[in-house]
Scaffold this motif. Structure first.
Motif, PDB file in Angstrom:
ATOM      1  N   ARG A 190       0.809  -1.217   0.000  1.00  0.00           N
ATOM      2  CA  ARG A 190       0.000   0.000   0.000  1.00  0.00           C
ATOM      3  C   ARG A 190       0.847   1.274   0.000  1.00  0.00           C
ATOM      4  NH1 ARG A 190      -3.133  -3.322   3.513  1.00  0.00           N
ATOM      5  NH2 ARG A 190      -2.279  -2.333   5.383  1.00  0.00           N
ATOM      6  N   GLN A 191       2.180   1.113  -0.027  1.00  0.00           N
ATOM      7  CA  GLN A 191       3.048   2.282  -0.064  1.00  0.00           C
ATOM      8  C   GLN A 191       3.107   2.854  -1.483  1.00  0.00           C
ATOM      9  OE1 GLN A 191       3.954  -0.869   0.328  1.00  0.00           O
ATOM     10  NE2 GLN A 191       6.031  -1.310  -0.376  1.00  0.00           N
ATOM     11  N   TYR A 192       3.069   4.178  -1.568  1.00  0.00           N
ATOM     12  CA  TYR A 192       3.113   4.853  -2.867  1.00  0.00           C
ATOM     13  C   TYR A 192       4.552   4.971  -3.362  1.00  0.00           C
ATOM     14  CZ  TYR A 192      -1.800   6.245  -2.854  1.00  0.00           C
ATOM     15  OH  TYR A 192      -3.168   6.238  -2.873  1.00  0.00           O
ATOM     16  N   TRP A 193       4.735   4.646  -4.632  1.00  0.00           N
ATOM     17  CA  TRP A 193       6.004   4.887  -5.312  1.00  0.00           C
ATOM     18  C   TRP A 193       5.815   6.002  -6.334  1.00  0.00           C
ATOM     19  CZ3 TRP A 193       8.629  -0.390  -6.941  1.00  0.00           C
ATOM     20  CH2 TRP A 193       9.174  -1.000  -5.797  1.00  0.00           C
ATOM     21  N   PRO A 194       6.627   7.045  -6.296  1.00  0.00           N
ATOM     22  CA  PRO A 194       6.528   8.124  -7.282  1.00  0.00           C
ATOM     23  C   PRO A 194       7.242   7.727  -8.573  1.00  0.00           C
ATOM     24  CG  PRO A 194       8.227   8.643  -5.695  1.00  0.00           C
ATOM     25  CD  PRO A 194       7.637   7.328  -5.260  1.00  0.00           C
ATOM     26  N   TRP A 195       6.540   7.042  -9.457  1.00  0.00           N
ATOM     27  CA  TRP A 195       7.148   6.418 -10.630  1.00  0.00           C
ATOM     28  C   TRP A 195       7.211   7.365 -11.829  1.00  0.00           C
ATOM     29  CZ3 TRP A 195       4.383   6.118 -15.142  1.00  0.00           C
ATOM     30  CH2 TRP A 195       3.007   6.378 -15.054  1.00  0.00           C
ATOM     31  N   ILE A 196       8.101   7.039 -12.769  1.00  0.00           N
ATOM     32  CA  ILE A 196       8.193   7.727 -14.061  1.00  0.00           C
ATOM     33  C   ILE A 196       8.941   6.807 -15.018  1.00  0.00           C
ATOM     34  CG2 ILE A 196      10.370   8.902 -13.486  1.00  0.00           C
ATOM     35  CD1 ILE A 196       9.318  11.325 -15.102  1.00  0.00           C
ATOM     36  N   THR A 197       8.580   6.822 -16.295  1.00  0.00           N
ATOM     37  CA  THR A 197       9.323   6.009 -17.258  1.00  0.00           C
ATOM     38  C   THR A 197      10.670   6.666 -17.552  1.00  0.00           C
ATOM     39  OG1 THR A 197       8.392   7.127 -19.214  1.00  0.00           O
ATOM     40  CG2 THR A 197       7.202   5.186 -18.351  1.00  0.00           C
ATOM     41  N   LEU A 198      11.627   5.852 -17.983  1.00  0.00           N
ATOM     42  CA  LEU A 198      12.944   6.383 -18.325  1.00  0.00           C
ATOM     43  C   LEU A 198      12.843   7.410 -19.446  1.00  0.00           C
ATOM     44  CD1 LEU A 198      16.023   6.341 -18.023  1.00  0.00           C
ATOM     45  CD2 LEU A 198      16.084   4.392 -19.583  1.00  0.00           C
ATOM     46  N   GLU A 261      13.770   2.509   3.681  1.00  0.00           N
ATOM     47  CA  GLU A 261      13.964   3.801   3.033  1.00  0.00           C
ATOM     48  C   GLU A 261      13.792   3.772   1.519  1.00  0.00           C
ATOM     49  OE1 GLU A 261      16.506   6.768   4.200  1.00  0.00           O
ATOM     50  OE2 GLU A 261      17.131   5.835   6.073  1.00  0.00           O
ATOM     51  N   LEU A 262      13.764   2.592   0.927  1.00  0.00           N
ATOM     52  CA  LEU A 262      13.638   2.536  -0.527  1.00  0.00           C
ATOM     53  C   LEU A 262      12.479   1.645  -0.942  1.00  0.00           C
ATOM     54  CD1 LEU A 262      15.155   3.748  -2.952  1.00  0.00           C
ATOM     55  CD2 LEU A 262      16.387   1.607  -3.153  1.00  0.00           C
ATOM     56  N   VAL A 263      12.561   0.366  -0.640  1.00  0.00           N
ATOM     57  CA  VAL A 263      11.543  -0.587  -1.090  1.00  0.00           C
ATOM     58  C   VAL A 263      10.194  -0.337  -0.425  1.00  0.00           C
ATOM     59  CG1 VAL A 263      10.956  -3.030  -1.227  1.00  0.00           C
ATOM     60  CG2 VAL A 263      13.323  -2.315  -1.561  1.00  0.00           C
ATOM     61  N   MET A 264      10.214  -0.044   0.895  1.00  0.00           N
ATOM     62  CA  MET A 264       8.974   0.145   1.637  1.00  0.00           C
ATOM     63  C   MET A 264       8.590   1.617   1.795  1.00  0.00           C
ATOM     64  SD  MET A 264       7.924  -2.875   2.288  1.00  0.00           S
ATOM     65  CE  MET A 264       6.624  -2.414   3.421  1.00  0.00           C
ATOM     66  N   ALA A 265       9.344   2.503   1.188  1.00  0.00           N
ATOM     67  CA  ALA A 265       9.077   3.936   1.334  1.00  0.00           C
ATOM     68  C   ALA A 265       7.702   4.306   0.792  1.00  0.00           C
ATOM     69  CB  ALA A 265      10.156   4.735   0.617  1.00  0.00           C
ATOM     70  N   ASN A 266       7.015   5.168   1.514  1.00  0.00           N
ATOM     71  CA  ASN A 266       5.700   5.647   1.096  1.00  0.00           C
ATOM     72  C   ASN A 266       5.815   7.135   0.750  1.00  0.00           C
ATOM     73  OD1 ASN A 266       2.737   5.541   0.831  1.00  0.00           O
ATOM     74  ND2 ASN A 266       2.757   6.858   2.636  1.00  0.00           N
TER      75      ASN A 266
END
Length: 299
Positions: A190-198, A261-266
């Motif tokens: 349920r943690q949000y990842w601020p994604w973007i394509t390369l 801090e990375l994988v589980m970061a929200n």
């Protein structure tokens, strides 16, 4: 434009150099070995050594230097490497600019979504303030060092989120598992990842070279998504199941502090300033991103 770039051999740097060259710009790559072409220039940021003449006549400097955040567990030594590999190149570049009577007008120096810390509630905009933890402190110092550029230089510090690509980044270890039917969300997902394509990452950084923006800029897609949604879309795109959830204790055991801090970061980050400036994303939604990833995989 003539653009001097550090970190041009990395995943983001390679994509950005290709983007800028395709747009008709001249890109000079800073390398830690003897230069082999006219488009390369040797430097040693660990020793603070850079002949500032490479910056004469340049329109902009792009700083993408830094050891991989998620490449290995965070021992004390690794955290020191992560820090020094970012601060020393940044300091070397700003010091070289200060030695010029007419420095480049723009300095784009990479930062990260980690600025906001490991777990923050609500929407994160550029004015949300610094978070805690290793990445919060590191990103703060990284941006502070970038601002030591000479007065009059427009300094931009892009806070990049999770970059989606088939060639590495966050999906590097995940895609092979998904293709085997072994992939799944991390923790409760349920943690949000601020994604973007390369592709959009490269376009956004190129955009910031000429946009009327300075200071921190969130670089992510306008659509928010949690890990459950991202993994489900990946599984759907590649026609694979994704039922094997990786529990948080297992992640902590293997990755240590890197897990939180990375994988589980929200981080529900919003690209407010890019949106206000009128930047156009090629892949603003996850379905758009998945279609692009499939095309890249098929090449």
């Amino acid at each position: 434009m003539r653009i001097v770039m550090s970190g041009a051999s990395g995943m983001i740097g390679s994509a950005l150099a290709e983007q800028l060259t395709a747009e008709g710009n001249e890109v000079v790559r800073l390398v830690r070995r003897p230069a082999e072409t006219a488009r390369e220039w040797a430097w040693d940021p660990d020793k603070g050594e850079l002949d500032e003449s490479v910056l004469e006549g340049a329109d902009a400097v792009v700083n993408l230097s830094g050891a991989g955040i998620g490449d290995r567990p965070w021992t004390k030594r690794r955290i020191q490497v992560l820090t020094e590999s970012r601060l020393r190149p940044t300091q070397t570049l700003t010091a070289a600019m200060r030695r010029l009577s007419n420095p480049p007008s723009t300095f784009v120096s990479q930062s990260a979504s980690g600025y906001y810390g490991a777990s923050r509630e609500g929407v994160l905009r550029e004015d949300s303030g610094q978070g805690t933890g290793v990445l919060g402190h590191l990103s703060f110092e990284w941006e502070r060092m970038a601002r030591t550029a000479p007065s009059g230089v427009r300094v931009v510090t892009p806070r990049t989120g999770v970059v989606l690509s088939t060639s590495g980044g966050a999906l590097g270890p995940l895609l092979p598992l998904l293709k085997l039917g072994l992939g799944g969300p991390f923790g409760n997902g349920r943690q949000y990842w601020p994604w973007i394509t390369l592709a959009d990452e490269a376009r956004a950084l190129a955009y910031l070279l000429t946009a009327n923006l300075e200071g921190p800029v969130n670089v992510c897609a306008p659509e928010s998504a949690d890990v459950n949604t991202i993994v489900a879309e990946l599984a759907k795109a590649f026609h694979r199941p994704a039922f094997l959830r990786v529990p948080r204790p297992a992640l902590k055991l293997v990755l240590g502090g890197l897990a939180d801090e990375l994988v589980m970061a929200n981080q529900q980050m919003e690209p407010s300033r890019l949106q206000e400036a009128g930047f156009h994303w090629l892949h603003p939604t996850l379905p758009d991103a998945m279609e692009w990833l499939k095309q890249q995989e098929a090449r």
